[in-house]
Each structure stands twice: as structure tokens, then as C-alpha cells.
Design an enzyme around this catalytic site. Structure first.
Site, PDB file in Angstrom:
ATOM      1  N   HIS A  85      17.160   2.345   5.196  1.00  0.00           N
ATOM      2  CA  HIS A  85      17.729   2.615   3.748  1.00  0.00           C
ATOM      3  C   HIS A  85      18.559   4.006   3.920  1.00  0.00           C
ATOM      4  O   HIS A  85      19.684   4.097   3.343  1.00  0.00           O
ATOM      5  CB  HIS A  85      16.586   3.039   2.508  1.00  0.00           C
ATOM      6  N   GLU A 102       3.772   1.423   3.065  1.00  0.00           N
ATOM      7  CA  GLU A 102       4.879   2.471   2.970  1.00  0.00           C
ATOM      8  C   GLU A 102       4.141   3.424   3.908  1.00  0.00           C
ATOM      9  O   GLU A 102       2.999   3.980   3.539  1.00  0.00           O
ATOM     10  CB  GLU A 102       4.971   3.019   1.437  1.00  0.00           C
ATOM     11  N   LEU A 157       0.724  -1.215   0.009  1.00  0.00           N
ATOM     12  CA  LEU A 157      -0.058  -0.064   0.036  1.00  0.00           C
ATOM     13  C   LEU A 157       0.840   1.283   0.035  1.00  0.00           C
ATOM     14  O   LEU A 157       1.672   1.371   1.080  1.00  0.00           O
ATOM     15  CB  LEU A 157      -1.019   0.042   1.137  1.00  0.00           C
ATOM     16  N   ASP A 158       0.697   2.146  -0.967  1.00  0.00           N
ATOM     17  CA  ASP A 158       1.671   3.301  -1.110  1.00  0.00           C
ATOM     18  C   ASP A 158       1.142   4.450  -0.360  1.00  0.00           C
ATOM     19  O   ASP A 158      -0.039   4.659  -0.106  1.00  0.00           O
ATOM     20  CB  ASP A 158       1.446   3.560  -2.804  1.00  0.00           C
TER      21      ASP A 158
END
Length: 588
Positions: free
Chosen positions: A311, A289, A255-256
Site C-alpha cells: 500500500h 496485521e 488479528l489487529d
């Protein structure tokens, strides 16, 4: 299995009869116009619904006519032949003959994700041709960037406007099913990236006949926010998710940007309805996300979250970049490396660079609730020039960080081409009309004004035009060449690490928790996890150009992997520059 009799869109009742339904609370009348046939008045029903049963079958082309003036596609169209401005197609999802009827997916502990852009590879058929190589590499899950219909022939997919229709330039619904079927036959799951936080700017007509789909009091980067307080709106997106899971047999959804969804109750309902629709024994994985680092969603409803903090720490260590959001990781970077390895998120309630508290405590979660990556579509494509990490750091540093990525208990994600050292950029690309293309072009250049390298207008002229065809073609990765020793060496390195992960890490991964991380020196840490079977996994990582002292390794610990100049021959008293040592102390 159908998607549980959806309320939105057209649905076959018999081979020769289709029910058309449209939620249009602002309309006075709605007609469905069958291309090359008759038009039919839809009956107004309660709560803004219009519907009619029409004697047409699969393959029929149709549009809706609102108030005898506005002609629109079905917002829940299952297929478009000519983009979002063309007619919709009645689809019979039950017609496809699956060859993997007994496929039930794979448990989360086995997941190694490979993110790719279907259009950049060439379409559904071309992605299918990559499957044997990815299977041999050790990939267990494809993650397809958004498939929803968007304007033009090329786009990242986050400008989608018809979320139920697979992008027509990629292939047909049956070709997508064949890709998924073929992946399952090779033991590879398929995830789809879905966008439930906004619609693109071209081809979405909902606001003209269902204005209450949106709420001006919920501002977003894309305009008025979606109003999830309304059941038809929630059903629209939940039925979309059900379609992917049941009609396409997708194994999971990513899911963005759920931080842009105003209603957490919708996220809970989405998860509950999806999971309750799954038969016993089938694996379904829901990935978020979420810039808000809301650990509570991972406690109750969702499988895992992309770990942008992880990241960003690693990127700052590998490249020394400090611009924009990397500035948050420029200070105390080694301590932040230790924190994300120990407890998942770096920000767990601390203020972000914008002065807002961000995140919630996450150290109580299993390590595999976090998806870790060195590269993905955002982190490459949202760079002005789309450079991959191979251009930004040295080989030794990259190999050490890759060993951490693939052998730590977090779930690894690779971006297409990363595994063979692909040097093609991944640029932001679109295929918009002239006016919108100019707005996107100017917006893209404005976005990078805070970066010193693009501080003045002349420097920003170097940023590729998103709408230029060359921005797309330059972003298309080729497959690794058998006669290219450098590509083959990189691919062999990733394949070896993934084989080690499968052998040493995966069987012990369920329930793995951190038992502490020690800072050894600048850019160097020693991280330990108690694995599900009681074994102690230890990873010593040094991303600096100087060796450092190493805490003694247990005499009965097994060396799983070592990379770094001379590390293989040492007695583990020092950790060389740019190195990674992975050991396992397993119970007898």
C-alpha cells in the site's frame, strides 16, 4: 456447535440453570447479582477462579460484586444492553435457527475482501441491506471492523473493553447472526477484526481484580502489556476466537496489530486450537496485521497478512506524499514497487526509518498470502482530515492502480464506498466522557506535528475533533445513487475487473508465484507470475505521466484487460502514461 465449553463467562447448563465463572485471583470474595432478583456467593476454586450454578436462564441480567465493593460487568459478557458499564446478559447461542446449516465457506483463492464499519453504515440490519449489491459487485468476503463492546455509541472499535459482546448500538447478537446467515446465503463469507493486543481505557476493570492479566514489564502504547504467559489469559482470547467461529459461524478473523503481542507462542496456540476445532471441509481464514513482517507466521499458522508495504509504495507513487512513514518509500520507489510485487514485503530485514531491522524474507511464499489494498480504515482514517484516495490523485492513475489491485495474484481488499468513488471522508471518531475525550483530542493533534501541513498549532486546529458527533456523521457513506453517472461508472469499472478476476485469475491462483519483475522506467514495471496451472500472468503498470517502451508481449498471449489512453488500439510497443496492461499466456 458451542464454543467448546468455555471457561470464561456465563454458560447455560439447562434452560433454567446458568454457571457463572470469573477469574479474579486478587479477590477475596465474589458475588453475582442478578438484576431484580437475588445475589449469590461464588465459590472460590483453584488458581483464582470463582464459580456458582444459579437457577436463571437466558436473558437474565447480572453483575459481579468484588470484595463487597466493586461492581463490574462480566469481562466475558456475551451481551451488554447499556454499554460496558451496564449489566451483562446471559445468552443462549444455541437458540438461533440458522438457515445455512451446510455452509462451509469458500477457499482462500476466491476471496475478495470488503472492509466496512458496521456503525457507520447504520448497524447490522443496514449492513444486511447492502449484501445484494456487494454480491453483484463480486465481493466474496465482508470484513467487519471490531464488534466488541466499547464505551459510548460510536467508535472505530479498537477501544473495545468487552470482546465477547457485540457492540450494543449496532444491534443484538441475533441480528448479527442474521446478517451472517444472510451473507452466507448469498455466497459471501464474513470475517471479524479482533483486538487481542490491548483493551480500551474506559470500561475495563480486569486490573482491579486480576492484576496478573497484565505485566508492567511488557510496555505497549496502551500501558502495561497483556501477560500471555498465563493460561487463563490465553484461554480468554482463544475462547473469544472460538466463539466467533462457532457460535457466530464467522469464516475468518483478522488479528489487529499482532506486533504488539509479546508472545508468539500464544499466536501459534490460537491458530492450532482454532484449526483443530474445525470439521473437515470447512474453510477458516486467519489474517494478520503485523508491522514486523514475520513471514514465519505465514509459513506455518496463518493464511495471509495485510501488505502495508505494498500500500505505502502505491500511495507514494499515486500521491507523491513523503511525510511520516511514507518517507521510507520516497527513495527508490519504483524499485520498491518491483520488490513488493515480486516477493510480498518491501522490508525483509532492512532497517526502518527508526533504525531497527524490520521483516523477514518473504519471496518464497505464494502471492496470495498477501492482502493488498489501496485504501483501508487505517490509511484513510489515520490521515488528519480523513481524505480518500479519490481526492489525492487523478482518475487515470487511480484506474491503473485499481486494475493492478484487482487482477494481480495478491488478495484484494476494498474499503466501503471505494468502489463507487465515495467522497465522504473517514475520520477518527469516538464517544468518550469529557476527560478522556479531551485527552484523545490533544493526542490526535500531537500525532500530526511531524506533518508539515500541521506543523503549528493553528494548523492543527483544523483537525476534526474525534468526539464531535459530526466526525461520525461525516464518515457515514451513502449507497451509490442510480442517477449519479460518475458513481455508476466507478462501480461498473470495479464490477468488470472483479468479473475478470473471477474468470481468469481465481481458477489459476492456488500456487501462483512470481517469476520476476522488470523496471521499465520511473514508476513503471513489468511483473510476471507463474500461475497454478502453468499459465504466465503478466501485468505492465505505468503510474508516470510519460509513456515508456514495452517489452514485447508473447504473440499467443491473451489481453485480459487494458486501461490507458489509446492502449486498447496499440500493438503493445509502448505503455502509455497512467496505464495498466494485463495479459495471460495460458498453456494449450
Amino acid at each position: 456447535m458451542s464454543a467448546l465449553k468455555p471457561t470464561h463467562g456465563s454458560r447455560l447448563l439447562t434452560p433454567e440453570q446458568t454457571r457463572f465463572r470469573l477469574w479474579a485471583p486478587d479477590a477475596d470474595q465474589v458475588e453475582v447479582r442478578i438484576v431484580d432478583a437475588d445475589k449469590h456467593q461464588l465459590t472460590r476454586c483453584a488458581q483464582g477462579w470463582f464459580e456458582a450454578d444459579v437457577s436463571v436462564g437466558a436473558g437474565a441480567l447480572y453483575r459481579y460484586l468484588i470484595n463487597a465493593e466493586l461492581e463490574v460487568p462480566d469481562p466475558a459478557s456475551r451481551q451488554q444492553l447499556h454499554g460496558p458499564h451496564g449489566p451483562s446478559v446471559v445468552v443462549d447461542h444455541s437458540a438461533y435457527q440458522w438457515t445455512t446449516q451446510n455452509w462451509s465457506g469458500r477457499p482462500w483463492e476466491q476471496v475478495v475482501i470488503y472492509e466496512l464499519h458496521v456503525g457507520a453504515i447504520g448497524g447490522f440490519k443496514q449492513v444486511e441491506a447492502w449484501l445484494p449489491r456487494l454480491h453483484k459487485l463480486g465481493i466474496t468476503a465482508l470484513e467487519l471492523m471490531p464488534l466488541n463492546e466499547f464505551p459510548g455509541a460510536r467508535n472505530w472499535g479498537y477501544d473495545g473493553v468487552l470482546p465477547f459482546a457485540p457492540q450494543s448500538s449496532y444491534g443484538t447478537p441475533d441480528e448479527l447472526k442474521h446478517l451472517i446467515d444472510s451473507a452466507h446465503a448469498q455466497g459471501i463469507m464474513v470475517f471479524v477484526d479482533v483486538v487481542y493486543n490491548h483493551f480500551g481505557p474506559d470500561g475495563n476493570f480486569l486490573a482491579q481484580y486480576a492484576g496478573c492479566f497484565f505485566n508492567d514489564e511488557i510496555p505497549t502504547l496502551w500501558g502495561a502489556g497483556i501477560d500471555f504467559s498465563r493460561q487463563p489469559v490465553r484461554d480468554f482470547f482463544i475462547e473469544n476466537a472460538l466463539m466467533w467461529v462457532h457460535d457466530y459461524r464467522i469464516d475468518g478473523l483478522r488479528l489487529d496489530a499482532v506486533h504488539a503481542i509479546s508472545d508468539q507462542l500464544f499466536l501459534n496456540e490460537l491458530s492450532d486450537r482454532l484449526n483443530s476445532s474445525i470439521v473437515d471441509g470447512r474453510h477458516l481464514h486467519l489474517i494478520l496485521e503485523n508491522e514486523h513482517n514475520d513471514a514465519q507466521l505465514l509459513e506455518e499458522h496463518y493464511t495471509a497478512q495485510w501488505n502495508d508495504d505494498g500500500h505505502n509504495v502505491l500511495h507514494a507513487l499515486l500521491t507523491d506524499e513523503r511525510d511520516s512513514y511514507y518517507a521510507e518509500f520516497a527513495a527508490n520507489t519504483t524499485e520498491k514497487l518491483a520488490r513488493f510485487l515480486e516477493s510480498g514485503f518491501v522490508f525483509q530485514g532492512e532497517n526502518s526509518r527508526h533504525g531497527n531491522a524490520r521483516g523477514k524474507p518473504s519471496g518464497h511464499l505464494d502471492a496470495n498470502r498477501f492482502v493488498l489494498f489501496l485504501q483501508n480504515h487505517d490509511q484513510i482514517g489515520n490521515r488528519a482530515l480523513g481524505e480518500r484516495l479519490i481526492h489525492l490523485t487523478g482518475e487515470a492513475q487511480l484506474k491503473a492502480a485499481t486494475a493492478l489491485l484487482l487482477l494481480c495474484p495478491m488478495v484484494p481488499l476494498l474499503f466501503m464506498g471505494e468502489e463507487w468513488g465515495c467522497t465522504a471522508p473517514f475520520l477518527f471518531f469516538t464517544d468518550h466522557n469529557n476527560e478522556l475525550a479531551q485527552a484523545v483530542r490533544e493526542g490526535r493533534r500531537h500525532e500530526f506535528r511531524e506533518f508539515p501541513a500541521f506543523a503549528d498549532e493553528a494548523q492543527r486546529e483544523r483537525i476534526p475533533d474525534p468526539n464531535a458527533l459530526s466526525s461520525f456523521t461525516r464518515s457515514q457513506p451513502l449507497e451509490p445513487q442510480a442517477d449519479n453517472p460518475e458513481q455508476q461508472a466507478w462501480q461498473g469499472y470495479y464490477q468488470r475487473l472483479l468479473a475478470l478476476r473471477q474468470h481468469f485469475i481465481v481458477p489459476r491462483l492456488k500456487g501462483a508465484r512470481s517469476v520476476g519483475v522488470e523496471v521499465l522506467a520511473d514508476k513503471a514495471v513489468c511483473a510476471r507470475w507463474r500461475m497454478g496451472d502453468g499459465a504466465l500472468l503478466r501485468i505492465d503498470l505505468n503510474l508516470s505521466d510519460q509513456p515508456c517502451a514495452l517489452v514485447a508481449v508473447a504473440t499467443n498471449a491473451q489481453t485480459v484487460f487494458a486501461v490507458g489512453a489509446g492502449l486498447e488500439s496499440l500493438t503493445h510497443q509502448q505503455l502509455p502514461a497512467f496505464s495498466c496492461l494485463v495479459t495471460l499466456d495460458a498453456p494449450l
